[in-house]
Write a protein that holds these residues in place. Structure first.
Motif, PDB file in Angstrom:
ATOM      1  N   THR A  44      52.975  56.024  55.618  1.00  0.00           N
ATOM      2  CA  THR A  44      53.257  57.042  57.041  1.00  0.00           C
ATOM      3  C   THR A  44      54.756  57.102  57.210  1.00  0.00           C
ATOM      4  O   THR A  44      54.959  58.525  57.391  1.00  0.00           O
ATOM      5  CB  THR A  44      52.730  56.333  58.107  1.00  0.00           C
ATOM      6  N   ILE A  67      47.822  62.948  56.582  1.00  0.00           N
ATOM      7  CA  ILE A  67      48.242  62.633  57.933  1.00  0.00           C
ATOM      8  C   ILE A  67      46.911  62.814  58.983  1.00  0.00           C
ATOM      9  O   ILE A  67      46.673  61.971  59.707  1.00  0.00           O
ATOM     10  CB  ILE A  67      49.433  62.980  58.557  1.00  0.00           C
ATOM     11  N   GLY A 121      54.284  51.016  54.149  1.00  0.00           N
ATOM     12  CA  GLY A 121      53.482  51.944  53.659  1.00  0.00           C
ATOM     13  C   GLY A 121      53.801  53.528  53.645  1.00  0.00           C
ATOM     14  O   GLY A 121      54.987  53.660  53.708  1.00  0.00           O
ATOM     15  N   ASN A 132      46.639  67.298  54.468  1.00  0.00           N
ATOM     16  CA  ASN A 132      45.102  66.791  54.939  1.00  0.00           C
ATOM     17  C   ASN A 132      45.279  65.138  55.050  1.00  0.00           C
ATOM     18  O   ASN A 132      44.314  64.726  55.496  1.00  0.00           O
ATOM     19  CB  ASN A 132      44.254  67.209  53.913  1.00  0.00           C
ATOM     20  N   ALA A 148      49.475  48.656  59.337  1.00  0.00           N
ATOM     21  CA  ALA A 148      49.771  49.384  60.639  1.00  0.00           C
ATOM     22  C   ALA A 148      50.571  50.693  60.252  1.00  0.00           C
ATOM     23  O   ALA A 148      51.752  50.915  60.805  1.00  0.00           O
ATOM     24  CB  ALA A 148      50.700  48.371  61.411  1.00  0.00           C
ATOM     25  N   LYS A 161      51.671  43.277  56.487  1.00  0.00           N
ATOM     26  CA  LYS A 161      52.460  42.468  55.534  1.00  0.00           C
ATOM     27  C   LYS A 161      53.884  43.083  55.647  1.00  0.00           C
ATOM     28  O   LYS A 161      54.800  42.375  54.902  1.00  0.00           O
ATOM     29  CB  LYS A 161      51.939  42.408  54.102  1.00  0.00           C
ATOM     30  N   ILE A 218      60.265  63.194  46.328  1.00  0.00           N
ATOM     31  CA  ILE A 218      58.940  64.505  46.475  1.00  0.00           C
ATOM     32  C   ILE A 218      59.675  65.285  47.492  1.00  0.00           C
ATOM     33  O   ILE A 218      58.644  66.281  48.017  1.00  0.00           O
ATOM     34  CB  ILE A 218      57.598  63.912  46.768  1.00  0.00           C
ATOM     35  N   SER A 229      55.544  57.678  44.120  1.00  0.00           N
ATOM     36  CA  SER A 229      56.273  58.109  45.303  1.00  0.00           C
ATOM     37  C   SER A 229      56.296  57.008  46.535  1.00  0.00           C
ATOM     38  O   SER A 229      56.397  57.169  47.508  1.00  0.00           O
ATOM     39  CB  SER A 229      55.854  59.478  45.953  1.00  0.00           C
ATOM     40  N   ALA A 268      46.758  55.464  60.476  1.00  0.00           N
ATOM     41  CA  ALA A 268      45.657  54.927  60.696  1.00  0.00           C
ATOM     42  C   ALA A 268      45.223  53.839  61.747  1.00  0.00           C
ATOM     43  O   ALA A 268      44.520  53.632  62.649  1.00  0.00           O
ATOM     44  CB  ALA A 268      44.947  54.772  59.390  1.00  0.00           C
ATOM     45  N   GLY A 269      45.821  52.782  61.358  1.00  0.00           N
ATOM     46  CA  GLY A 269      45.967  51.387  61.767  1.00  0.00           C
ATOM     47  C   GLY A 269      46.422  51.498  63.232  1.00  0.00           C
ATOM     48  O   GLY A 269      45.766  50.833  64.134  1.00  0.00           O
ATOM     49  N   PHE A 303      49.109  59.762  45.731  1.00  0.00           N
ATOM     50  CA  PHE A 303      48.122  59.802  46.800  1.00  0.00           C
ATOM     51  C   PHE A 303      46.774  58.941  46.097  1.00  0.00           C
ATOM     52  O   PHE A 303      46.362  59.468  45.192  1.00  0.00           O
ATOM     53  CB  PHE A 303      47.911  61.028  47.365  1.00  0.00           C
ATOM     54  N   THR A 350      54.146  68.155  56.244  1.00  0.00           N
ATOM     55  CA  THR A 350      52.800  68.921  56.617  1.00  0.00           C
ATOM     56  C   THR A 350      51.724  68.039  57.135  1.00  0.00           C
ATOM     57  O   THR A 350      51.284  67.006  56.637  1.00  0.00           O
ATOM     58  CB  THR A 350      52.371  69.893  55.225  1.00  0.00           C
TER      59      THR A 350
END
Ligand code: FAD
Length: 560
Positions: A44, A389, A42, A387, A12, A35, A249, A205, A15-16, A350, A50
């Motif tokens: 997001t 998000i 996660g 790119n 979630a 989870k 970061i 990160s 994307a989810g 990433f 950006t």
């Protein structure tokens, strides 16, 4: 617990949640599972600034140009059709999440505020805030999904396997972490949106739940993975002095805004950038990472093995305005940017590769879609800032739309598969009865992270990669049979053991194609093969039993 739904979404993040919204808006029933807590685990929620999208608000731009920049940035390894569709639908999703409450920053005349980021040929990145754009996007999506009567949300449920009937994925199986009970969801379509894997690396990160679960779940169900050796290292993560309360970061957005020079240990500029905020911060992430380590290797690194980041040429009042409250947090920790430089160095940031999909986010396995950082194809060997998000939002929306087209498919019962998975988990957690855990799983995870960082990290050689493979396999043998003490609730140790199994399998999926890629391309730097091959060849992995098979195919620049 057994549930039935049209669409099951695993994960979630942006994307989810976007997939949930798209499927529900078209009338489908949705179960979204995480989870962690829905919308709070996660990457997001940690994303800083950006979001790249060709709105053309700051200067003329087009989605075609965005796609071309992304393709060039991918070092010819991206999937051109996927790049095209994500860039083409970027503007639409930006406006959609704005409608849910993400307040993209505007200029005084009301236009979207768009800034430049390396690799983009235009000022293209929108943002909500310098440090909390991801949080704002997640919050907007969380609240629209929370109010949505078609969506059931399950927090703290870890899915461990995709259920199959013949060749078709029929849902997913796992367990509730708090209550320690089996959970099975029967679904017409299952969407994997589990994000990345950078927690596999010692310097990262990531949040601790970014363990690569979706890659293994999908591969075990028959999906193909691509470009798994391509892990992006973020060049200027904080190194020294130690900082609390701030993301490692965090320096990047301030460089976009104010400039900031990168200097080697001798105080020399080594990237060929002017260091001011005029847009001269142009070096893409793969090149900057390599060049920082090159300075270190050649004895010109900063004292702790990185480079200096210097804002001293920026006037004090501009620093105060640009950094806002962050300047006070830094000051409380003894850092005065008008006087002090900080040290920065790369860290795993990433996952560039992932589950192979087509432009409808179909994996090739009936009933199984994927989206977000869990897919491969958008970034090839290098990702341009902002790119990710966009990728998460667009591919989430597409996956939700595709799922809805499968509403006439019959659901399959899942109870028997759940009973089998539960028995397998019990045998995996408790191969013997013990009163106390036989080994601390987090120590084994840390050993895996160390070997991945040292041997399959930013600077690779055949010898180091072979060492990584030996270490990963030895850890797998050592950990498989560890018995854990029974618990009745809050099954965190049990979750850790499942994650370790996943991390070890996924680590192999990085190392094996990295051994085969005898060239340097983007994020994959082979010191023993420093040149980039003339032709870009993508590597694909499939899983059978406990092993991976690797195949190769040339990529193509042709637009679909
Ligand atoms: C510190 C940081 C800063 C960033 N800044 C930017 C930026 O400025 N711009 C940009 O474009 N990108 C940025 N990124 C990248 C970007 O945030 C991510 O690529 C993107 O948010 C991924 O979204 P996602 O939905 O695919 O995955 P995530 O947001 O990672 O969500 C995946 C979810 O899946 C859940 N999950 C995983 N496994 C399971 C399982 N087995 N069972 C149930 N649930 C599971 C996880 O708990 C998690 O909540 C940044 C990333 C980080 C780490």
């Amino acid at each position: 617990m057994v549930l039935e739904t049209d669409v099951l979404i695993v994960g979630a993040g942006a994307a989810g949640l976007m997939a949930a919204r798209a499927a529900s808006a078209a009338g489908a029933s949705v179960v979204i599972v995480d989870k962690s807590i829905i919308g709070r685990g996660g990457a997001t929620i940690m994303a800083q600034m950006t979001t790249a999208v060709a709105l053309g608000a700051a200067e003329p731009d087009s989605t075609e140009l965005h796609a071309e920049d992304t393709w060039i940035g991918s070092r010819d390894l991206g999937d051109r059709a996927i790049i095209d569709v994500i860039c083409a639908r970027g503007p639409e999703v930006i406006r959609e999440v704005e409608g849910y409450g993400a307040n993209w920053a505007r200029t005084p005349d009301g236009a979207y505020s768009q800034v430049f980021a390396p690799g983009h040929s235009r000022k293209r990145c929108v943002y909500v805030d310098v440090l909390r754009t991801g949080d704002a996007v997640s919050q907007a999506l969380r609240s629209v999904v929370r109010r949505d009567g078609n969506v059931v949300r399950l927090s703290n449920v870890m899915l461990t396997k995709l259920a199959k009937e013949g060749d078709r994925v029929t849902g997913a199986l796992g367990f509730a972490i708090e209550a320690l009970e089996p959970v099975g969801i029967s679904a017409k379509t299952t969407i994997v949106a589990t994000g990345g894997l950078t927690f596999l690396y010692a310097r990262n990160s990531a949040s601790s739940n970014m363990t690569g679960d979706g890659f293994l779940l999908a591969a075990e169900a028959g999906a193909t993975l691509r470009d798994m050796e391509m892990v992006q290292f973020f060049p200027i993560a904080h190194l020294y002095p130690p900082l609390v309360q701030l993301d490692p970061i965090m320096w990047d957005p301030f460089r976009y805004k104010l400039g900031g020079r990168l200097l080697n240990g001798k105080g020399e500029e080594f990237l060929g950038e002017s260091g001011d905020a005029s847009g001269a911060y142009t070096t893409p992430r793969d090149t900057a990472t390599y060049k920082i380590f090159q300075e270190v290797e050649e004895g010109r690194g900063s004292p702790h093995g990185g480079a200096y980041l210097d804002f001293r040429m920026v006037p004090a009042e501009d620093l105060k305005a640009g950094f806002g409250p962050v300047i006070d947090i830094l000051a409380r920790q003894g850092i005065d940017l008008t006087r002090d430089m900080v040290e920065v160095a790369p860290m795993a940031h990433f996952m560039l590769g992932g589950i192979a999909v087509d432009v409808a986010m179909q994996t090739g396995v009936d009933g199984l879609l994927a989206c977000g950082e869990a897919i491969g194809g958008m970034h090839g060997a290098n990702r341009l800032s902002g790119n990710a998000i966009t990728e998460a939002l667009v591919t989430g929306r597409i996956a939700g739309e595709t799922a809805v087209t499968r509403r006439d498919v019959a659901r399959a019962p899942i109870d028997a598969a759940l009973a089998r998975e539960w028995a397998e988990l019990q045998a995996f957690w408790h191969p013997r009865a013990v009163a106390r855990d036989e080994a601390p799983i987090d120590e084994l995870k840390a050993r895996l992270q160390r070997t991945m960082w040292e041997n399959a990290g930013p600077l690779r050689t055949g010898e180091k990669l072979a060492q990584a493979l030996t270490d990963v396999r030895a850890l797998a043998a050592e950990s498989a049979d560890i018995a854990l003490a029974p618990v009745e609730a809050f099954a965190l140790t049990l979750q850790e053991k499942v994650e370790l199994r996943i991390m070890l399998a996924v680590a192999e999926s990085i190392v094996l194609p990295a051994i085969e890629r005898r060239e340097s391309r983007g994020a994959h730097v082979r010191l023993d093969f420093p040149e980039q091959d003339a032709v870009a060849v993508a590597r694909f992995l499939t899983r059978s039993g406990d092993g991976w098979s690797v195949t190769s195919r040339e990529t193509t620049a042709v637009t679909a």
